[in-house]
Design an enzyme around this catalytic site. Structure first.
Site, PDB file in Angstrom:
ATOM      1  N   CYS A   4       0.773  -1.186  -0.072  1.00  0.00           N
ATOM      2  CA  CYS A   4      -0.059   0.176   0.151  1.00  0.00           C
ATOM      3  C   CYS A   4       1.104   1.314   0.096  1.00  0.00           C
ATOM      4  O   CYS A   4       1.786   1.443   0.913  1.00  0.00           O
ATOM      5  CB  CYS A   4      -0.786  -0.056   1.244  1.00  0.00           C
ATOM      6  SG  CYS A   4      -1.775   1.527   1.535  1.00  0.00           S
ATOM      7  N   CYS A   7       0.449   3.312   3.179  1.00  0.00           N
ATOM      8  CA  CYS A   7       1.428   2.719   4.434  1.00  0.00           C
ATOM      9  C   CYS A   7       2.620   2.971   4.325  1.00  0.00           C
ATOM     10  O   CYS A   7       3.596   3.012   5.111  1.00  0.00           O
ATOM     11  CB  CYS A   7       1.063   1.080   4.417  1.00  0.00           C
ATOM     12  SG  CYS A   7      -0.717   0.730   5.024  1.00  0.00           S
ATOM     13  N   HIS A  46      -4.298   0.654   8.440  1.00  0.00           N
ATOM     14  CA  HIS A  46      -4.898   0.411   6.890  1.00  0.00           C
ATOM     15  C   HIS A  46      -6.169   0.000   6.974  1.00  0.00           C
ATOM     16  O   HIS A  46      -6.555  -1.145   7.511  1.00  0.00           O
ATOM     17  CB  HIS A  46      -3.924  -0.637   6.249  1.00  0.00           C
ATOM     18  CG  HIS A  46      -4.385  -0.842   4.927  1.00  0.00           C
ATOM     19  ND1 HIS A  46      -3.917  -0.236   3.805  1.00  0.00           N
ATOM     20  CD2 HIS A  46      -5.325  -1.669   4.307  1.00  0.00           C
ATOM     21  CE1 HIS A  46      -4.472  -0.602   2.543  1.00  0.00           C
ATOM     22  NE2 HIS A  46      -5.477  -1.524   2.950  1.00  0.00           N
ATOM     23  N   GLY A  93     -14.471   6.996  -7.799  1.00  0.00           N
ATOM     24  CA  GLY A  93     -13.186   7.414  -8.376  1.00  0.00           C
ATOM     25  C   GLY A  93     -11.859   7.327  -7.429  1.00  0.00           C
ATOM     26  O   GLY A  93     -10.741   7.837  -7.598  1.00  0.00           O
ATOM     27  N   HIS A  98      -6.375   3.343   0.210  1.00  0.00           N
ATOM     28  CA  HIS A  98      -5.987   3.391   1.697  1.00  0.00           C
ATOM     29  C   HIS A  98      -6.852   4.483   2.090  1.00  0.00           C
ATOM     30  O   HIS A  98      -6.834   5.518   1.540  1.00  0.00           O
ATOM     31  CB  HIS A  98      -4.561   3.467   2.016  1.00  0.00           C
ATOM     32  CG  HIS A  98      -4.144   3.771   3.342  1.00  0.00           C
ATOM     33  ND1 HIS A  98      -3.323   3.276   4.138  1.00  0.00           N
ATOM     34  CD2 HIS A  98      -4.639   4.825   4.271  1.00  0.00           C
ATOM     35  CE1 HIS A  98      -3.136   3.541   5.508  1.00  0.00           C
ATOM     36  NE2 HIS A  98      -3.872   4.549   5.622  1.00  0.00           N
ATOM     37  N   HIS A 100      -8.668   7.980   2.805  1.00  0.00           N
ATOM     38  CA  HIS A 100      -8.095   9.396   2.916  1.00  0.00           C
ATOM     39  C   HIS A 100      -9.098  10.219   2.547  1.00  0.00           C
ATOM     40  O   HIS A 100      -9.898   9.960   1.638  1.00  0.00           O
ATOM     41  CB  HIS A 100      -6.917   9.493   1.810  1.00  0.00           C
ATOM     42  CG  HIS A 100      -7.085   8.926   0.284  1.00  0.00           C
ATOM     43  ND1 HIS A 100      -7.137   7.535  -0.261  1.00  0.00           N
ATOM     44  CD2 HIS A 100      -7.604   9.848  -0.650  1.00  0.00           C
ATOM     45  CE1 HIS A 100      -7.460   7.544  -1.411  1.00  0.00           C
ATOM     46  NE2 HIS A 100      -7.786   9.139  -1.527  1.00  0.00           N
ATOM     47  N   HIS A 102      -9.575  14.130   1.221  1.00  0.00           N
ATOM     48  CA  HIS A 102      -8.916  15.296   0.420  1.00  0.00           C
ATOM     49  C   HIS A 102      -9.220  16.711   1.107  1.00  0.00           C
ATOM     50  O   HIS A 102     -10.534  16.685   1.619  1.00  0.00           O
ATOM     51  CB  HIS A 102      -9.184  15.397  -0.792  1.00  0.00           C
ATOM     52  CG  HIS A 102      -8.814  14.190  -1.649  1.00  0.00           C
ATOM     53  ND1 HIS A 102      -7.852  14.151  -2.650  1.00  0.00           N
ATOM     54  CD2 HIS A 102      -9.360  12.995  -1.736  1.00  0.00           C
ATOM     55  CE1 HIS A 102      -7.780  12.978  -3.325  1.00  0.00           C
ATOM     56  NE2 HIS A 102      -8.691  12.185  -2.862  1.00  0.00           N
TER      57      HIS A 102
HETATM   58  P1  5GP Z   1      -8.025   9.125  -4.712  1.00  0.00           P
HETATM   59  O1  5GP Z   1      -8.134   9.493  -6.346  1.00  0.00           O
HETATM   60  O2  5GP Z   1      -7.720   7.671  -4.532  1.00  0.00           O
HETATM   61  O3  5GP Z   1      -8.986   9.586  -4.087  1.00  0.00           O
HETATM   62  O4  5GP Z   1      -6.758  10.301  -4.555  1.00  0.00           O
HETATM   63  C1  5GP Z   1      -5.339   9.619  -4.427  1.00  0.00           C
HETATM   64  C2  5GP Z   1      -4.488  11.061  -4.200  1.00  0.00           C
HETATM   65  O5  5GP Z   1      -3.271  10.464  -4.038  1.00  0.00           O
HETATM   66  C3  5GP Z   1      -4.643  11.698  -5.520  1.00  0.00           C
HETATM   67  O6  5GP Z   1      -5.172  12.972  -5.177  1.00  0.00           O
HETATM   68  C4  5GP Z   1      -3.005  11.822  -5.888  1.00  0.00           C
HETATM   69  O7  5GP Z   1      -2.530  12.810  -6.490  1.00  0.00           O
HETATM   70  C5  5GP Z   1      -2.374  11.431  -4.450  1.00  0.00           C
HETATM   71  N1  5GP Z   1      -1.226  10.616  -4.614  1.00  0.00           N
HETATM   72  C6  5GP Z   1      -0.620   9.587  -5.427  1.00  0.00           C
HETATM   73  N2  5GP Z   1       0.441   9.262  -5.178  1.00  0.00           N
HETATM   74  C7  5GP Z   1       1.010  10.092  -4.280  1.00  0.00           C
HETATM   75  C8  5GP Z   1       2.330  10.005  -3.811  1.00  0.00           C
HETATM   76  O8  5GP Z   1       3.127   9.406  -4.032  1.00  0.00           O
HETATM   77  N3  5GP Z   1       2.275  11.261  -3.063  1.00  0.00           N
HETATM   78  C9  5GP Z   1       1.560  11.840  -2.697  1.00  0.00           C
HETATM   79  N4  5GP Z   1       1.840  12.945  -1.728  1.00  0.00           N
HETATM   80  N5  5GP Z   1       0.251  12.221  -3.240  1.00  0.00           N
HETATM   81  C10 5GP Z   1       0.034  10.924  -3.891  1.00  0.00           C
HETATM   82 ZN    ZN Z   2      -2.441   1.161   3.511  1.00  0.00          ZN
END
Ligand code: 5GP
Ligand code: ZN
Length: 114
Positions: A4, A7, A46, A93, A98, A100, A102
């Site tokens: 992950c 993680c 996780h 989307g 993991h 999160h 925003h």
């Molecule tokens: P999701 O689309 O899953 O809601 O959001 C994943 C977020 O993780 C995206 O906004 C993407 O830009 C961010 N992200 C992906 N890989 C990395 C990384 O290696 N480091 C950081 N800081 N953000 C990441």
């Molecule tokens: Zn994780």
């Protein structure tokens, strides 16, 4: 969890720009910001997504929101407001599995869906 990305970020195996950390929560700047301030707030435990939460996680989710409030205060965007987004699963989307949240701030945010 071994494979992950988030993680690995929590463990420091993948570098990140830390914003906040406590015993349960880690927050860092998104690598591809969608607003002038774009922070990801994650539990250290996780949990793949909201769909995987159980009643035992209820205090943790409350702590995440309190941490977001602290971050907003510390980073100076509390007064002007901000948006919290959680993408869950394929149709939501979600790309990183993991949990999160925003946190977007720093401008008048457009593209309101709801
Ligand atoms: P999701 O689309 O899953 O809601 O959001 C994943 C977020 O993780 C995206 O906004 C993407 O830009 C961010 N992200 C992906 N890989 C990395 C990384 O290696 N480091 C950081 N800081 N953000 C990441
Ligand atoms: Zn994780």
């Amino acid at each position: 969890m071994e494979d992950c990305l988030f993680c690995k970020i929590i463990k420091g195996e993948v570098p990140s720009n830390k914003v906040y950390e406590d015993e349960d929560i880690y927050a860092f700047y998104d690598i591809n910001p969608a607003a002038p301030i774009h922070i990801l707030v994650i539990p250290k435990k996780h949990i793949a997504s909201v769909a995987d939460l159980t009643a035992a996680d209820e205090p943790l989710i409350g702590k995440i929101y309190t941490a977001i409030n602290k971050i907003a205060e510390e980073k100076g965007f509390k007064k002007d407001g901000f948006r919290i987004i959680n993408n869950c699963g394929k149709n939501g989307g979600q790309e990183v599995m993991h949990l999160h949240f925003h946190v977007l701030a720093g401008k008048q945010l457009g593209e309101k869906i709801v």
